[in-house]
Design an enzyme around this catalytic site. Sequence first.
Site, PDB file in Angstrom:
ATOM      1  N   CYS A 162       0.820  -1.219   0.000  1.00  0.00           N
ATOM      2  CA  CYS A 162       0.000   0.000   0.000  1.00  0.00           C
ATOM      3  C   CYS A 162       0.846   1.257   0.000  1.00  0.00           C
ATOM      4  O   CYS A 162       0.599   2.192  -0.763  1.00  0.00           O
ATOM      5  CB  CYS A 162      -0.958  -0.019   1.191  1.00  0.00           C
ATOM      6  SG  CYS A 162      -0.170   0.070   2.824  1.00  0.00           S
ATOM      7  N   HIS A 208      -2.364   1.237   6.788  1.00  0.00           N
ATOM      8  CA  HIS A 208      -2.786   1.140   5.387  1.00  0.00           C
ATOM      9  C   HIS A 208      -2.922   2.553   4.835  1.00  0.00           C
ATOM     10  O   HIS A 208      -3.184   3.507   5.577  1.00  0.00           O
ATOM     11  CB  HIS A 208      -4.118   0.392   5.270  1.00  0.00           C
ATOM     12  CG  HIS A 208      -4.501   0.085   3.855  1.00  0.00           C
ATOM     13  ND1 HIS A 208      -3.700  -0.615   2.992  1.00  0.00           N
ATOM     14  CD2 HIS A 208      -5.617   0.414   3.138  1.00  0.00           C
ATOM     15  CE1 HIS A 208      -4.290  -0.733   1.823  1.00  0.00           C
ATOM     16  NE2 HIS A 208      -5.457  -0.111   1.883  1.00  0.00           N
ATOM     17  N   HIS A 255      -6.295   1.949  -4.013  1.00  0.00           N
ATOM     18  CA  HIS A 255      -5.255   1.535  -3.074  1.00  0.00           C
ATOM     19  C   HIS A 255      -4.733   0.160  -3.455  1.00  0.00           C
ATOM     20  O   HIS A 255      -5.441  -0.651  -4.058  1.00  0.00           O
ATOM     21  CB  HIS A 255      -5.799   1.520  -1.635  1.00  0.00           C
ATOM     22  CG  HIS A 255      -6.985   0.615  -1.422  1.00  0.00           C
ATOM     23  ND1 HIS A 255      -7.180  -0.103  -0.264  1.00  0.00           N
ATOM     24  CD2 HIS A 255      -8.052   0.294  -2.215  1.00  0.00           C
ATOM     25  CE1 HIS A 255      -8.296  -0.809  -0.349  1.00  0.00           C
ATOM     26  NE2 HIS A 255      -8.842  -0.580  -1.518  1.00  0.00           N
TER      27      HIS A 255
END
Length: 215
Positions: free
Chosen positions: A33, A99, A111
């Site tokens: 990420c 994240h 993402h």
Amino acid sequence: MANKEQMIQWMSDRQGKVTYSMNNRLGPTSYDCSSAVYFALAAGGFLPSGTMGNTDSLFGHLEANGWKQLPEVNGYIDAQRGDIFIWGVRGQSGGASGHTGVFTDKDNIIHCNYGYNGITVNNHDQIWSYNNGPANTIYRFGGSQSEKANSFAIGQKVKLLNHATHYQTSEAIPAWTKNKTYTVQQVKSVNQSNSKKAYLLKEISSWVLEQDLSN
């Protein structure tokens, strides 16, 4: 000059084409990420080329380069296209504890994630809830950006981008229409999201915002 559309385009260009990996995170076939967001930020001109870090270092890198944390009002943060989110407690959000990704509009994010093994567009609040509602920090760039709009002529061929989520008329854009080429049939002026124009695409008879099209 920095450009959030180029940042989002970096992510969109790799949607469905790369996998998720924390061990092989520097591309070109896999990212995690935070590495994806770092590369996207560099592509958009928001970070110097070659800058790399993790979810936890991203807080400081954003703040040092003109990004400002958005306030929470009555439990809600008013996000918009081009904002960056970071889930996790600062100082403790490295590795699997955090994240990050980019908002494509006020509701949706693009993402690189483990759950779908790659780069996807998802509803932010749904994914946040699935992950038990972690601490959420959202940043918006406070400096100057290039907001150059795409401009297309009637009869021109255009590509519907992967990051697109909704037609100008608010209906959801189905996956099968994306990353394909269409013919501009009509043009109209709008003031919607980050677009000043919308284009009627002949083959699917639908109005699409300029931000979701490219040559």
